[in-house]
Design an enzyme around this catalytic site. Structure first.
Site, mmCIF file in Angstrom:
data_model
loop_
_atom_site.group_PDB
_atom_site.id
_atom_site.type_symbol
_atom_site.label_atom_id
_atom_site.label_comp_id
_atom_site.label_asym_id
_atom_site.label_seq_id
_atom_site.Cartn_x
_atom_site.Cartn_y
_atom_site.Cartn_z
ATOM 1 N N PHE A 199 0.857 -1.193 0.000
ATOM 2 C CA PHE A 199 0.000 0.000 0.000
ATOM 3 C C PHE A 199 0.893 1.242 0.000
ATOM 4 O O PHE A 199 1.872 1.310 0.740
ATOM 5 C CB PHE A 199 -0.890 -0.010 1.247
ATOM 6 C CG PHE A 199 -2.212 0.671 1.070
ATOM 7 C CD1 PHE A 199 -3.351 -0.053 0.769
ATOM 8 C CD2 PHE A 199 -2.323 2.045 1.215
ATOM 9 C CE1 PHE A 199 -4.575 0.573 0.617
ATOM 10 C CE2 PHE A 199 -3.541 2.680 1.069
ATOM 11 C CZ PHE A 199 -4.676 1.949 0.765
ATOM 12 N N ASN A 200 0.569 2.226 -0.819
ATOM 13 C CA ASN A 200 1.430 3.417 -0.980
ATOM 14 C C ASN A 200 2.845 3.001 -1.409
ATOM 15 O O ASN A 200 3.855 3.457 -0.848
ATOM 16 C CB ASN A 200 1.495 4.244 0.315
ATOM 17 C CG ASN A 200 0.147 4.834 0.696
ATOM 18 O OD1 ASN A 200 -0.536 5.425 -0.147
ATOM 19 N ND2 ASN A 200 -0.277 4.668 1.927
ATOM 20 N N TRP A 240 -1.794 -3.417 7.873
ATOM 21 C CA TRP A 240 -2.586 -4.338 8.706
ATOM 22 C C TRP A 240 -2.003 -5.745 8.702
ATOM 23 O O TRP A 240 -2.002 -6.440 9.725
ATOM 24 C CB TRP A 240 -4.017 -4.349 8.164
ATOM 25 C CG TRP A 240 -4.953 -5.309 8.794
ATOM 26 C CD1 TRP A 240 -5.300 -6.544 8.340
ATOM 27 C CD2 TRP A 240 -5.677 -5.111 10.010
ATOM 28 N NE1 TRP A 240 -6.197 -7.137 9.193
ATOM 29 C CE2 TRP A 240 -6.444 -6.264 10.226
ATOM 30 C CE3 TRP A 240 -5.750 -4.054 10.931
ATOM 31 C CZ2 TRP A 240 -7.272 -6.410 11.325
ATOM 32 C CZ3 TRP A 240 -6.579 -4.198 12.031
ATOM 33 C CH2 TRP A 240 -7.337 -5.365 12.220
ATOM 34 N N GLU A 241 -1.520 -6.169 7.528
ATOM 35 C CA GLU A 241 -1.015 -7.539 7.369
ATOM 36 C C GLU A 241 0.430 -7.715 7.834
ATOM 37 O O GLU A 241 0.923 -8.847 7.917
ATOM 38 C CB GLU A 241 -1.115 -7.977 5.900
ATOM 39 C CG GLU A 241 -2.517 -8.361 5.442
ATOM 40 C CD GLU A 241 -3.401 -7.165 5.093
ATOM 41 O OE1 GLU A 241 -2.876 -6.057 4.896
ATOM 42 O OE2 GLU A 241 -4.644 -7.354 5.036
ATOM 43 N N THR A 271 -7.078 7.395 4.953
ATOM 44 C CA THR A 271 -7.374 6.198 5.730
ATOM 45 C C THR A 271 -8.323 6.515 6.874
ATOM 46 O O THR A 271 -7.894 6.956 7.938
ATOM 47 C CB THR A 271 -6.060 5.591 6.283
ATOM 48 O OG1 THR A 271 -5.118 5.496 5.222
ATOM 49 C CG2 THR A 271 -6.294 4.238 6.884
ATOM 50 N N HIS A 302 -9.822 4.693 8.931
ATOM 51 C CA HIS A 302 -9.534 3.957 10.162
ATOM 52 C C HIS A 302 -8.026 3.898 10.415
ATOM 53 O O HIS A 302 -7.462 2.902 10.853
ATOM 54 C CB HIS A 302 -10.183 2.577 10.159
ATOM 55 C CG HIS A 302 -9.950 1.776 8.930
ATOM 56 N ND1 HIS A 302 -10.005 2.292 7.669
ATOM 57 C CD2 HIS A 302 -9.641 0.470 8.770
ATOM 58 C CE1 HIS A 302 -9.745 1.344 6.795
ATOM 59 N NE2 HIS A 302 -9.511 0.238 7.421
HETATM 60 N N1 RBF Z 1 -2.698 0.035 4.286
HETATM 61 C C1 RBF Z 1 -1.558 0.760 4.432
HETATM 62 O O1 RBF Z 1 -0.477 0.161 4.570
HETATM 63 N N2 RBF Z 1 -1.596 2.128 4.434
HETATM 64 C C2 RBF Z 1 -2.754 2.852 4.304
HETATM 65 O O2 RBF Z 1 -2.700 4.086 4.308
HETATM 66 C C3 RBF Z 1 -3.960 2.121 4.170
HETATM 67 N N3 RBF Z 1 -5.142 2.778 4.031
HETATM 68 C C4 RBF Z 1 -6.292 2.055 3.926
HETATM 69 C C5 RBF Z 1 -7.527 2.711 3.841
HETATM 70 C C6 RBF Z 1 -8.697 1.971 3.780
HETATM 71 C C7 RBF Z 1 -10.000 2.706 3.700
HETATM 72 C C8 RBF Z 1 -8.637 0.565 3.795
HETATM 73 C C9 RBF Z 1 -9.906 -0.261 3.760
HETATM 74 C C10 RBF Z 1 -7.433 -0.094 3.877
HETATM 75 C C11 RBF Z 1 -6.249 0.630 3.929
HETATM 76 N N4 RBF Z 1 -5.011 -0.033 4.008
HETATM 77 C C12 RBF Z 1 -3.882 0.690 4.156
HETATM 78 C C13 RBF Z 1 -4.922 -1.477 3.760
HETATM 79 C C14 RBF Z 1 -4.914 -2.331 5.017
HETATM 80 O O3 RBF Z 1 -3.633 -2.243 5.644
HETATM 81 C C15 RBF Z 1 -5.175 -3.791 4.591
HETATM 82 O O4 RBF Z 1 -4.195 -4.196 3.677
HETATM 83 C C16 RBF Z 1 -6.540 -3.974 3.975
HETATM 84 O O5 RBF Z 1 -7.550 -3.475 4.819
HETATM 85 C C17 RBF Z 1 -6.828 -5.463 3.659
HETATM 86 O O6 RBF Z 1 -6.828 -6.239 4.852
#
Ligand code: RBF
Length: 158
Positions: free
Chosen positions: A25-26, A60-61, A89, A91
């Site tokens: 992500f990013n 998250w992972e 984000t 949450h």
């Molecule tokens: N993961 C990140 O590593 N950085 C983020 O800024 C981020 N923003 C997210 C925003 C939303 C609305 C959602 C649903 C997920 C985001 N995630 C982000 C992904 C999260 O860490 C995870 O990979 C997903 O929720 C799938 O389990």
């Protein structure tokens, strides 16, 4: 006073094995963290063949994969890298606290050095500054901390 022992870890990576757990992500910013961490590890003597880079979807992972790696017991240290941006984000706080608390718990439970290079910023500009911009590279710093702690742990266990 001269009997007091005062120790810390050295930045010696020779013969040590490390895992880098990196969130996609990013990724544009995250890739800079990965590059910094890998450069730090190899510059300090870690053999590239002793580095495992594990990609996960998001922050998250990160603790989930880190837990598996720690449980397998094949590495001397772990570097956690990710980029969480508040503006994008809703949450933010949940993801940040799950990630950091999960990593803190597993580091203690598995007695494994874990360098924290997960950026938690308000904007992507702030994150970019910390990923090779004017505020340095937190990926490099996290790898350096993991190197130092791996050496410290081996001294404490000797
Ligand atoms: N993961 C990140 O590593 N950085 C983020 O800024 C981020 N923003 C997210 C925003 C939303 C609305 C959602 C649903 C997920 C985001 N995630 C982000 C992904 C999260 O860490 C995870 O990979 C997903 O929720 C799938 O389990």
């Amino acid at each position: 006073m001269d009997k007091i022992r005062d120790i810390s870890g050295a930045l010696t990576g020779t013969g040590r094995r490390f895992a880098v757990v990196a969130a996609r992500f990013n990724a544009r910013i995250g890739d800079q963290l990965v590059a910094g961490a890998l450069e730090c590890l190899t510059r300090h003597g870690v053999d590239p063949a002793s580095i495992l880079v594990v990609r996960v979807p998001g922050a998250w992972e990160i603790p989930q994969a880190a837990e598996e790696i720690a449980a397998a017991g094949q590495v001397d240290g772990l570097v956690a890298l990710g980029v969480v941006i508040r503006g994008e984000t809703p949450h933010f706080d949940y993801i940040c606290s799950a990630c950091t608390q999960g990593l803190a718990r597993l580091a203690e439970r598995h007695r494994l050095p874990v360098g924290l290079g997960v950026l938690t910023c308000d904007t992507s500009d702030q994150a970019a500054e910390r990923a090779g911009g004017k505020a340095g590279n937190k990926g490099w710093e996290a790898a350096q901390a993991a190197l130092e702690m791996a050496d410290l742990f081996s001294r404490l266990r000797a």
